[in-house]
Design an enzyme around this catalytic site. Sequence first.
Site, PDB file in Angstrom:
ATOM      1  N   ASP A  37       0.838  -1.211   0.000  1.00 28.41           N
ATOM      2  CA  ASP A  37       0.000   0.000   0.000  1.00 28.41           C
ATOM      3  C   ASP A  37       0.862   1.246   0.000  1.00 28.41           C
ATOM      4  O   ASP A  37       0.562   2.235  -0.662  1.00 28.41           O
ATOM      5  CB  ASP A  37      -0.931   0.017   1.227  1.00 28.41           C
ATOM      6  CG  ASP A  37      -2.024  -1.033   1.088  1.00 28.41           C
ATOM      7  OD1 ASP A  37      -2.280  -1.442  -0.064  1.00 28.41           O
ATOM      8  OD2 ASP A  37      -2.579  -1.455   2.116  1.00 28.41           O
ATOM      9  N   LYS A 116      27.447   5.102  22.429  1.00 28.38           N
ATOM     10  CA  LYS A 116      28.281   5.828  21.467  1.00 28.38           C
ATOM     11  C   LYS A 116      28.175   5.077  20.145  1.00 28.38           C
ATOM     12  O   LYS A 116      28.752   4.004  19.962  1.00 28.38           O
ATOM     13  CB  LYS A 116      29.723   5.859  21.971  1.00 28.38           C
ATOM     14  CG  LYS A 116      30.653   6.606  21.051  1.00 28.38           C
ATOM     15  CD  LYS A 116      31.949   6.929  21.796  1.00 28.38           C
ATOM     16  CE  LYS A 116      33.120   7.177  20.874  1.00 28.38           C
ATOM     17  NZ  LYS A 116      32.900   7.830  19.631  1.00 28.38           N
TER      18      LYS A 116
HETATM   19  S1  IVH Z   1      27.876  13.921  21.833  1.00 30.34           S
HETATM   20  C1  IVH Z   1      29.779  18.230  21.747  1.00 30.34           C
HETATM   21  N1  IVH Z   1      26.756  11.578  21.843  1.00 30.34           N
HETATM   22  O1  IVH Z   1      31.492  10.145  18.940  1.00 30.34           O
HETATM   23  C2  IVH Z   1      29.485  16.791  21.948  1.00 30.34           C
HETATM   24  N2  IVH Z   1      28.597  11.906  20.394  1.00 30.34           N
HETATM   25  O2  IVH Z   1      34.288  10.421  19.887  1.00 30.34           O
HETATM   26  C3  IVH Z   1      28.822  16.145  20.809  1.00 30.34           C
HETATM   27  N3  IVH Z   1      29.136   9.941  18.987  1.00 30.34           N
HETATM   28  O3  IVH Z   1      32.045  13.460  17.948  1.00 30.34           O
HETATM   29  C4  IVH Z   1      28.971  14.684  20.764  1.00 30.34           C
HETATM   30  N4  IVH Z   1      27.538   8.656  19.756  1.00 30.34           N
HETATM   31  O4  IVH Z   1      30.645  11.789  16.380  1.00 30.34           O
HETATM   32  C5  IVH Z   1      27.724  12.332  21.331  1.00 30.34           C
HETATM   33  N5  IVH Z   1      25.597   9.561  21.932  1.00 30.34           N
HETATM   34  C6  IVH Z   1      26.571  10.314  21.412  1.00 30.34           C
HETATM   35  C7  IVH Z   1      27.449   9.828  20.405  1.00 30.34           C
HETATM   36  C8  IVH Z   1      28.462  10.668  19.941  1.00 30.34           C
HETATM   37  C9  IVH Z   1      28.551   8.752  18.911  1.00 30.34           C
HETATM   38  C10 IVH Z   1      30.320  10.344  18.186  1.00 30.34           C
HETATM   39  C11 IVH Z   1      30.336  11.786  17.751  1.00 30.34           C
HETATM   40  C12 IVH Z   1      31.457  12.376  18.559  1.00 30.34           C
HETATM   41  C13 IVH Z   1      32.373  11.224  18.723  1.00 30.34           C
HETATM   42  C14 IVH Z   1      33.338  11.412  19.876  1.00 30.34           C
END
Ligand code: IVH
Length: 851
Positions: A37, A116
């Site tokens: 659909d 992460k």
């Molecule tokens: S917060 C200013 N939250 O991991 C802070 N980053 O190694 C913004 N990443 O630059 C980042 N999961 O590309 C944040 N739950 C999460 C994340 C996350 C993956 C990545 C992101 C970051 C890097 C740091």
Amino acid sequence: MLKPDQAKNRIEELSKELNEHNYRYYVLSEPVISDYDFDMKMKELGDLEAVFPQFSSPDSPTKRVGGEITKEFRQVKHEYPMMSLGNTYSKQEVVDFINRVKKVISGDVEFVCELKYDGVAIGLRYENGKLAMGVTRGDGEQGDDVTANIKTIRSVPLKLHGAGFPEKFEIRGEVMMTRDAFDKLNEAKIENGDQPFANPRNAASGSLKMQDSAEVSKRNLDCFLYHLNGENLPHNNHYDNIQECRRWGFKIPKFMAKCRTIDEIFEFINNWEHERRQLNFDIDGVVIKVNSYTQQQELGFTAKSPRWAIAYKYAAESASTRLLSIDYQVGRTGAVTPVANLEPVLLAGTTVKRASLHNADIIKKLDVRIGDTVFVEKGGEIIPKITGVDLNLRPANAIETVFIKNCPECETPLIRAEGEAAYYCPNDTGCPPQIKGKLEHFISRKAMDIEGLGEGTIVLLFDKDYLKKFSDLYELNRYKKELIGLEKVIIPDTYELPKVPLEKVIFAFRIGYNGLSLKNSNAIVKHFKSLANYSKATYTDLEEIIDFQGNKSISVERIREKIYEYLKNPFNQEYLKSFGSDFEREDGISLETIIRLLNIPGVTETDIKILIKNFDYIYLISKASVEELMKIGIELDISEKVNNFFKDKKVIDWISKLNTLSITSIQEKSRDNLLLSIENSKERAFHYVLYALGIRYVGETVAKKLAHEFGSIDRLMNTSFDDLLSVPDIGLSIANSVIDYFKNPLNRDEIGKLKKHGLKFEIEETLRSNQIADSVFNGKSFIVTGTLPTLSREEAKKMIEENGGRFVSSVSSKTDFLILGESPGSKLIKAQKLGVKIINETEFLNLIKNE
Ligand code: IVH
């Protein structure tokens, strides 16, 4: 035909509805309409937009299929610099972080723990509720404008839901590929002979950088969001704002927690260290953030990262073991890869015996020597790799590794092209693995489509000297008698010990009942998953799953009763229990457990260790002579017992049932099928034959072009370099490669032979005009369900086959199209689940017309 204002309304209505369904399906995973659909509505919208382009908006759901081509991504400055996070592998540093935060902030601190996500960072800008731009991290200051590609990601809202969002804001997240999408993509890549991606992150990153957004659309990317930037945000803390984002239509995974104490934070970290294996996507750690924006401001930033957040990364799983020797493997292109043979070691739940050593440069850089204790890591990659050497444990006499100079298979001196890391064997017409690779390509589905010749059979025929060149295939029928009974143990090119599937173990050892069929064994594994669960089966369970009567002299009820009696017997229960978690394994049963199951008299645990170290398959152990067993360190009397044990008729039967995994043999039926398929391949059109020859850079499309342009191999063979270059889309490397190929007298000779066997080396004139239409269905498989409005099933089948496609009768993930008719059967549901493209008869006919 709708009037313009009616069309405008309908376009708006459909867009709204489809956006809602996209959200339900891709963000909430709670679809409310069938894929069919959905597709029909999408088609209606697409058709309307084609007639009334003035009403087609840039955020229409039809834009998800892409189409825009970006030659070079525009560089865009980030409004908020894209900082990274401080990251650590040490739990102590997490404790230090928390204490530091608490020292700076006077009051209570609330932390938010999140996963992460292991993908590619992206910043999405929204203006007036609409997606305005998607920018990659780049150098943190400026990144690439990948908006066209971002629009194809179904979970990214083009238009926001609800209300209360700021007029302008940026949301950050990670572009991801789920493991399912990754497996599907790699499966297709391997089938096309392309290099698969090493892990979902590389696949996501490669996809996001593609120039053709229509291709990106097919990659099924996903996007998880985790950080909001902007003014006038609804709340003064991270957690509530992110929840709000979910209401606006963003995909925010639910796995986040507010924590106040160190213990709570570690509970989150430790829980996900195990649980992450259950996710359908990769994470590489946990991010811990201070929740309150006021407190975040108080903490501020260092030059590179915020002081209010930290990433704790899970260590890549690693182990140390001894390097026993280095093998050099030659691939089908001639590239030589060094592979380390290791003392078996347990790593992330599997026994690792081999690991990649990449290339000569890495060997030199790590200074890896035989006898060294090395570190092996299993990251996202498929193959474990050696990451370092424990120099403290280096034996005094260890000799520096010198990369081989000659091909290990054919002795030809190796060459290394300038600027390339790999060494190559240039002997492409005489080097066995290269020849085998070419043969595999020749018979493949998109080339000569010869069935019944798997990799195993090619190796078998090659080793027995029946098959060395393409033309030998067409002479195989001379050896009809000799082919029967040929057999060979094939050691697959895997890096781990092969496992035997649980159902084969149940079947071979008849666990539960003496005459257990493979069909019932399959049903048992499907239902119970492990032997531990099977041993607890109730009679009702058995009634549900055992419904096949393999042996006519016994009723199906009696089979169930016999199994039930067996499972209720305390001795049997004890016996099954003794294998513990080995039988919980879904990825199969190890050789070690199989040897224990056999219960060979006199064999101790030490003997088992020696056996698994020296053999990969139970079949090989069963064939080992007393001398061979003694040579590897088994005592004389035990060697004799082992050797005798495998002479027992009952044991031979067990082994033959287990070893279908490792042994290839040719029987009458498989031989006849193979010869018939070889004969049929003579009917393959010229462009398939040309592709099958495996000329470098001549893929399917180029082969079709060349066939169409030159019409015959003779004309192509005698053409000049300049003539080749004048063909549209034929560049220098293709032209060079074609000229080189035909210069080689061995190639010309081989083509002469194939011609004599009746292969098509000329285009058929009627086909020539149909070439383009033909290309639509090449290699594609179709299935029909339900009654089609005008075509009978036979007619549809004929049309599919005439256009180079295949008509199949059951749906699999490899099926390309399902043609849907009135009152469809269960195939429809299966096709929807597997993401097979669904079309109706009109669309099918349009495809043929190449519309
Ligand atoms: S917060 C200013 N939250 O991991 C802070 N980053 O190694 C913004 N990443 O630059 C980042 N999961 O590309 C944040 N739950 C999460 C994340 C996350 C993956 C990545 C992101 C970051 C890097 C740091």
